[in-house]
Design a protein around this motif. Structure first.
Motif, PDB file in Angstrom:
ATOM      1  N   LEU A 189      -9.873   0.442  24.529  1.00  0.00           N
ATOM      2  CA  LEU A 189      -8.757   0.162  25.432  1.00  0.00           C
ATOM      3  C   LEU A 189      -7.493  -0.148  24.636  1.00  0.00           C
ATOM      4  O   LEU A 189      -6.396   0.278  25.004  1.00  0.00           O
ATOM      5  N   ARG A 190      -7.648  -0.892  23.556  1.00  0.00           N
ATOM      6  CA  ARG A 190      -6.475  -1.184  22.715  1.00  0.00           C
ATOM      7  C   ARG A 190      -5.898   0.103  22.114  1.00  0.00           C
ATOM      8  O   ARG A 190      -4.680   0.293  22.080  1.00  0.00           O
ATOM      9  N   GLU A 244      -0.714   3.527  24.342  1.00  0.00           N
ATOM     10  CA  GLU A 244       0.008   4.487  25.173  1.00  0.00           C
ATOM     11  C   GLU A 244       0.878   3.771  26.182  1.00  0.00           C
ATOM     12  O   GLU A 244       2.010   4.161  26.456  1.00  0.00           O
ATOM     13  N   GLY A 245       0.344   2.666  26.758  1.00  0.00           N
ATOM     14  CA  GLY A 245       1.113   1.907  27.743  1.00  0.00           C
ATOM     15  C   GLY A 245       2.363   1.318  27.143  1.00  0.00           C
ATOM     16  O   GLY A 245       3.415   1.266  27.778  1.00  0.00           O
ATOM     17  N   ALA A 246       2.268   0.864  25.890  1.00  0.00           N
ATOM     18  CA  ALA A 246       3.431   0.271  25.235  1.00  0.00           C
ATOM     19  C   ALA A 246       4.517   1.317  25.031  1.00  0.00           C
ATOM     20  O   ALA A 246       5.713   1.010  25.063  1.00  0.00           O
ATOM     21  N   ASN A 248     -11.118 -11.320  16.045  1.00  0.00           N
ATOM     22  CA  ASN A 248     -10.011 -12.256  15.972  1.00  0.00           C
ATOM     23  C   ASN A 248      -8.767 -11.725  16.686  1.00  0.00           C
ATOM     24  O   ASN A 248      -7.657 -12.204  16.464  1.00  0.00           O
ATOM     25  N   LEU A 249      -8.944 -10.718  17.516  1.00  0.00           N
ATOM     26  CA  LEU A 249      -7.831 -10.140  18.255  1.00  0.00           C
ATOM     27  C   LEU A 249      -7.636 -10.876  19.575  1.00  0.00           C
ATOM     28  O   LEU A 249      -8.576 -11.449  20.124  1.00  0.00           O
ATOM     29  N   PRO A 250      -6.415 -10.870  20.129  1.00  0.00           N
ATOM     30  CA  PRO A 250      -6.187 -11.525  21.423  1.00  0.00           C
ATOM     31  C   PRO A 250      -6.957 -10.807  22.525  1.00  0.00           C
ATOM     32  O   PRO A 250      -7.242  -9.605  22.409  1.00  0.00           O
ATOM     33  N   PRO A 251      -7.326 -11.503  23.590  1.00  0.00           N
ATOM     34  CA  PRO A 251      -8.078 -10.882  24.691  1.00  0.00           C
ATOM     35  C   PRO A 251      -7.348  -9.653  25.233  1.00  0.00           C
ATOM     36  O   PRO A 251      -6.120  -9.673  25.400  1.00  0.00           O
ATOM     37  N   VAL A 252      -8.103  -8.600  25.471  1.00  0.00           N
ATOM     38  CA  VAL A 252      -7.480  -7.351  25.900  1.00  0.00           C
ATOM     39  C   VAL A 252      -7.230  -7.322  27.406  1.00  0.00           C
ATOM     40  O   VAL A 252      -6.286  -6.675  27.880  1.00  0.00           O
ATOM     41  N   TRP A 253      -8.037  -8.048  28.177  1.00  0.00           N
ATOM     42  CA  TRP A 253      -7.978  -7.918  29.638  1.00  0.00           C
ATOM     43  C   TRP A 253      -6.663  -8.390  30.244  1.00  0.00           C
ATOM     44  O   TRP A 253      -6.112  -7.697  31.121  1.00  0.00           O
ATOM     45  N   PRO A 254      -6.089  -9.531  29.828  1.00  0.00           N
ATOM     46  CA  PRO A 254      -4.769  -9.901  30.381  1.00  0.00           C
ATOM     47  C   PRO A 254      -3.698  -8.871  30.054  1.00  0.00           C
ATOM     48  O   PRO A 254      -2.778  -8.649  30.851  1.00  0.00           O
ATOM     49  N   GLN A 255      -3.802  -8.228  28.894  1.00  0.00           N
ATOM     50  CA  GLN A 255      -2.830  -7.197  28.534  1.00  0.00           C
ATOM     51  C   GLN A 255      -2.984  -5.971  29.428  1.00  0.00           C
ATOM     52  O   GLN A 255      -1.990  -5.364  29.842  1.00  0.00           O
ATOM     53  N   ILE A 256      -4.221  -5.616  29.734  1.00  0.00           N
ATOM     54  CA  ILE A 256      -4.475  -4.481  30.626  1.00  0.00           C
ATOM     55  C   ILE A 256      -3.878  -4.748  31.999  1.00  0.00           C
ATOM     56  O   ILE A 256      -3.258  -3.871  32.615  1.00  0.00           O
ATOM     57  N   GLU A 257      -4.015  -5.976  32.488  1.00  0.00           N
ATOM     58  CA  GLU A 257      -3.561  -6.306  33.840  1.00  0.00           C
ATOM     59  C   GLU A 257      -2.045  -6.323  33.969  1.00  0.00           C
ATOM     60  O   GLU A 257      -1.525  -6.406  35.083  1.00  0.00           O
TER      61      GLU A 257
END
Length: 337
Positions: free
Chosen positions: A185-186, A192-194, A108-117
């Motif tokens: 990735l999350r 770490e990116g945040a 139920n988590l938001p898609p990770v790929w748009p966040q990675i991009e």
């Protein structure tokens, strides 16, 4: 006591390779095994004793792996226990050994790929450089081609070639494995990116400053410079006002005004200096220009200054949105390049 190569089962050979890899690498791979496979690994490791180095090298060659060094393996069962205990949570271990309910993967988590991009391509490239090429291939295959291309270019040539080769050969990845990679990735990239990525804050500050008029903006920017505000240049690169239009390229101006109504442009041009008005009028069709010039020639009596300011902010906001979508390039971005 040693274990002969001929007597080893495939689970025992896999367990030997995992122990040889060490905890960091083995921990990542264990996430991709099914419960029954992990049980087989544990049971196989229990029976392992010393494995001569020569036999270990043959096992590694058999599995077409690219890792192993040092002497033979001792106490493989104990080392496998250590890897598992440090890699999996108590809940995961209980589920694995049948002591609890099967572990459910949260979906139920938001898609990770748009966040990675939204992260820098070099940051993802640095992460993939420490991953197995197969995992890196799977991750790149889920990213948008334009972004994935930038990530590939950030990689060292040997790793780049190996990952691209595996992307070509990549089959359908089981959903469970995909979800586990997304979770990693999350946990290890987005978190770490945040912490490192301040672009969100820069955009937030720029959106506030873009509401100011030119004189107010310069005053605030001067104050921020005096107090040693960090990333001031990055913030300025996100700023744009109606008065900056003459600094845009002709191509960018045409793209901006192509979709705007003549009424909006007319309102924004009321009371503007001639160079600014000419920069706008030279970017629209001859017919639209004649209509706007005719309307402006009748004067601005009864027009509220707030309406003029609102029209100019609408055009500036449109330029910012189009720049964020890659539809045009703002002068601040051109100057920063």
């Amino acid at each position: 006591m040693t274990t002969s190569l001929a007597s080893l089962t495939r689970p025992q050979k896999a367990a030997a390779i995992l122990v040889a890899m060490g905890k960091p690498s083995a921990s990542r791979l264990l996430k991709f095994f099914k419960q029954e496979e992990l049980k087989a690994l544990i049971e196989g490791a229990r029976l392992l004793r010393t494995i001569p180095q020569a036999d270990l090298e043959r096992i590694v060659a058999e599995f077409e792996a690219e890792f192993t060094e040092g002497a033979g393996l001792l106490d493989s069962a104990d080392k496998m226990d250590t890897i598992l205990n440090e890699s999996l949570s108590a809940e995961e271990m209980n589920a694995l050994m049948g002591n609890g309910e099967p572990l459910a993967i949260k979906d139920n988590l938001p898609p990770v790929w748009p966040q990675i991009e939204r992260l820098e391509a070099t940051q993802i490239g640095a992460f993939l450089a420490n991953e197995h090429p197969q995992t890196a291939a799977m991750i790149l295959s889920n990213l948008a081609p334009t972004y994935a291309a930038r990530v590939v270019l950030s990689l060292e040539k040997p790793a780049r070639s190996e990952i691209i080769k595996r992307m070509m050969e990549l089959a359908n990845v089981p959903e469970a494995a995909t979800k586990l990679v997304e979770q990693q990735l999350r946990n290890h990239v987005l978190t770490e990116g945040a912490q490192k990525d301040t672009s969100v804050g820069q955009t937030r500050v720029a959106s506030v400053l873009n509401e100011l008029d030119k004189s107010q903006l310069e005053e605030v920017m001067s104050d921020l410079r005096e107090v040693g505000m960090a990333d001031l240049d990055a913030i300025r690169a996100r700023l744009f006002s109606f008065e900056d239009i003459p600094s845009m390229s002709q191509k960018a101006r045409v793209a901006l005004f192509d979709g705007l109504s003549t009424e909006l442009i007319t309102m924004a041009l009321r009371g503007t200096p001639l160079p600014l008005a000419e920069a706008v009028l030279s970017s629209i069709s001859a017919r639209s220009r004649r209509m706007i010039e005719s309307e402006l020639s009748q004067g601005s009596e009864g027009i509220q200054p707030a309406d003029i300011l609102r029209a100019r902010k609408t055009i500036a906001s449109t330029a910012l949105r189009m720049a964020n979508e890659g539809l045009l390039e703002l002068p601040s971005a051109q100057n920063a390049a």
